[in-house]
Design a protein around this motif. Structure first.
Motif, mmCIF file in Angstrom:
data_model
loop_
_atom_site.group_PDB
_atom_site.id
_atom_site.type_symbol
_atom_site.label_atom_id
_atom_site.label_comp_id
_atom_site.label_asym_id
_atom_site.label_seq_id
_atom_site.Cartn_x
_atom_site.Cartn_y
_atom_site.Cartn_z
ATOM 1 N N ALA A 128 27.413 85.207 -70.208
ATOM 2 C CA ALA A 128 28.680 85.183 -69.480
ATOM 3 C C ALA A 128 29.613 84.122 -70.049
ATOM 4 C CB ALA A 128 28.419 84.943 -67.994
ATOM 5 N N ILE A 129 29.061 82.950 -70.358
ATOM 6 C CA ILE A 129 29.878 81.872 -70.909
ATOM 7 C C ILE A 129 30.440 82.259 -72.275
ATOM 8 C CG2 ILE A 129 29.742 79.515 -71.826
ATOM 9 C CD1 ILE A 129 27.718 78.928 -69.546
ATOM 10 N N ALA A 130 29.632 82.944 -73.099
ATOM 11 C CA ALA A 130 30.073 83.332 -74.438
ATOM 12 C C ALA A 130 31.053 84.503 -74.416
ATOM 13 C CB ALA A 130 28.864 83.710 -75.298
ATOM 14 N N ASN A 131 31.186 85.141 -73.249
ATOM 15 C CA ASN A 131 32.009 86.345 -73.140
ATOM 16 C C ASN A 131 33.157 86.122 -72.147
ATOM 17 O OD1 ASN A 131 32.405 89.055 -74.015
ATOM 18 N ND2 ASN A 131 31.598 89.804 -72.056
ATOM 19 N N ARG A 132 33.780 84.930 -72.259
ATOM 20 C CA ARG A 132 34.951 84.563 -71.450
ATOM 21 C C ARG A 132 34.668 84.624 -69.947
ATOM 22 N NH1 ARG A 132 36.583 87.928 -75.266
ATOM 23 N NH2 ARG A 132 36.935 89.653 -73.805
ATOM 24 N N GLY A 133 33.439 84.319 -69.584
ATOM 25 C CA GLY A 133 33.085 84.217 -68.174
ATOM 26 C C GLY A 133 32.646 85.513 -67.532
ATOM 27 N N ARG A 134 32.544 86.593 -68.307
ATOM 28 C CA ARG A 134 32.212 87.894 -67.730
ATOM 29 C C ARG A 134 30.877 88.403 -68.275
ATOM 30 N NH1 ARG A 134 36.548 89.764 -65.040
ATOM 31 N NH2 ARG A 134 35.718 91.865 -64.877
ATOM 32 N N LEU A 135 30.149 89.097 -67.418
ATOM 33 C CA LEU A 135 28.898 89.722 -67.831
ATOM 34 C C LEU A 135 28.868 91.125 -67.250
ATOM 35 C CD1 LEU A 135 26.186 89.172 -69.333
ATOM 36 C CD2 LEU A 135 25.196 88.718 -67.081
ATOM 37 N N GLU A 140 33.137 89.237 -63.270
ATOM 38 C CA GLU A 140 33.465 87.838 -63.522
ATOM 39 C C GLU A 140 32.389 86.935 -62.933
ATOM 40 O OE1 GLU A 140 37.573 85.889 -63.475
ATOM 41 O OE2 GLU A 140 36.670 85.114 -61.626
ATOM 42 N N TYR A 141 31.852 86.068 -63.759
ATOM 43 C CA TYR A 141 30.848 85.103 -63.329
ATOM 44 C C TYR A 141 31.454 83.707 -63.241
ATOM 45 C CZ TYR A 141 26.628 82.275 -63.299
ATOM 46 O OH TYR A 141 25.658 81.360 -62.973
ATOM 47 N N LEU A 142 32.246 83.344 -64.238
ATOM 48 C CA LEU A 142 33.041 82.122 -64.243
ATOM 49 C C LEU A 142 34.461 82.507 -64.641
ATOM 50 C CD1 LEU A 142 30.660 79.626 -66.100
ATOM 51 C CD2 LEU A 142 31.329 79.468 -63.693
#
Length: 421
Positions: free
Chosen positions: A291-298, A302-304
């Motif tokens: 999620a962090i490596a993909n602009r907060g999305r998984l 949206e995760y972050l």
């Protein structure tokens, strides 16, 4: 839970279970060579590219006797890779407006203002610059009581030699974050690992401490020497050295009986030590960093927030950490590796388990194993060589195209279903 005898992907090396895109054959072969026999334990590797799993493999043994196979739901105590997970909990709370990195910790946790710490900010704590790394003579009983340790770090004075400088908070980092999180949510980190990490990430493979009996995740035994030869001189000198202000890493990690907590059935797992005793599958780590490596999305969710994720990479670390002596560039709870050895950031744990994100390329990695202080003395460095294979295979996959592999392992919702049934 996946059985070892489940049909194996014929493209994988003998003894390796799971699935991998065909472009990652070199990576999987390199991974399999890290576990050449029963006495070398077991482990798992998961790679996500642009949020999609392209490698999810495991091999070896989860117990010291070499009788229990590693499975899709075997987790390892990942030591300091736990810090990255605890830090992500804080970032989720920042996203909801409950915490601001640049406000003093005492604004949320009034007890923390004791002994002249009223100006210490959340950002300084997460950069290991709070001057609170030393254990200052804690006993093993103290250390296993997380509420007592939260109170202890709140009452402690800063070390004037270390304050404002990067000085790795090897154990105290976890209680600093858990005390902060408890102050704003009313909940402890064990619960927050489930509600802020595992559940929104859709994986059971993230726990603080020993997974519950009804959880699919099972903690592997740590391969660590089980005998303890008494050294009365060391036992006399060590506590006195650790108590010195300039004791560095030793003072941040040593307490009487430290080795006993990772021997046998690992008593450490029955406490809440959010700097070191997380139990994670490679899948759990990889999904979080994915999620962090993909602009907060998984997987479309949206995760972050993108704004929070954009602030997570720190400046290159060129100044040696005062406790570790290595320039790891700590920033907001993660670290980098100098000289471009591993682009991106994340957190490595003792023994070499690691969770890593490279937002520039969309790559995320989770690697866990149960080997510590065994004949493979370079366990801590083993991942660096594996990372080179991963990078090469990622480049090939991006050039040729890749196929995501199936989601493997249990989700936290399977636990509630089985409990209800």
């Amino acid at each position: 839970m996946t059985d070892h005898n489940r049909e194996r992907d014929e493209a994988l090396p003998h003894g390796v279970q799971g699935a991998a895109d065909r472009n990652f054959a070199s990576t999987v072969r390199g991974f399999s060579k890290l576990f050449p026999g029963r006495r070398y334990g077991g482990g798992a590797l998961v790679i996500l590219q642009d949020g999609e799993p392209v490698v999810d493999v495991w091999t070896g043994y989860a117990d010291r006797a070499g009788t229990q196979y590693w499975t899709a739901d075997t987790g390892a105590m990942v030591f300091s890779a736990t810090k990255g997970m605890a830090s992500t909990v804080i970032h989720r709370l920042v996203d909801r407006g409950l915490i601001d990195y640049d406000r003093p910790v005492r604004a949320y946790w009034p007890e923390f203002a004791a002994n002249g710490k009223s100006a210490v900010t959340v950002r300084q704590v997460m950069a290991h610059e709070a001057g609170l790394s030393q254990l200052n003579g804690v006993s093993k009983a103290d250390l296993l009581d997380h509420l007592a340790m939260e109170s202890r770090v709140a009452a402690a004075p800063v070390n004037s030699l270390l304050f404002g400088k990067s000085a790795y908070h090897a154990l105290t980092y976890g209680w600093l974050l858990s005390g902060l999180a408890r102050a704003v949510t009313g909940r402890g980190m064990r619960e927050l690992f489930r509600s802020e990490l595992a559940e929104p990430l859709g994986t059971d493979g993230v726990h603080l401490g020993r997974p519950p009996a009804d959880a699919p995740t099972r903690a592997a035994q740590i391969l660590v020497p089980q005998r303890r030869w008494p050294n009365h001189v060391f036992d006399f000198v060590a506590p006195r050295v650790a108590a010195l202000n300039f004791s560095g890493a030793f003072g941040s990690m040593y307490f009487p009986g430290v080795m006993s907590l990772v021997q046998g059935e690992t008593p450490f797992l029955d406490s809440e030590a959010p700097a070191v005793n997380g139990v994670a599958t490679a899948r759990g780590l990889a999904r979080m960093y994915g999620a962090i490596a993909n602009r907060g999305r998984l997987q479309g969710q949206e995760y972050l927030s993108e704004r929070t994720v954009a602030a997570l990479p720190g400046p290159p670390g060129l100044r040696p950490d005062r406790n570790l002596g290595v320039p790891l560039g700590f920033h907001l709870g993660y670290h980098s590796v100098p000289f471009g050895v591993m682009p991106g950031f994340g957190h490595v744990g003792l023994g070499g388990s690691v969770g890593w994100a490279d937002p520039a390329s969309g790559l995320a990695i989770g690697f866990v194993h149960n080997r510590l202080l065994t004949p493979m003395v370079l366990d801590m460095a083993a991942f660096v060589g594996l990372n080179r294979l991963i990078r090469s295979d990622v480049a090939r996959a991006l050039a040729r195209g890749f196929e995501p592999v199936p989601d493997l392992g249990a989700s936290p919702y399977e636990v509630s279903k089985s409990a209800a049934g």
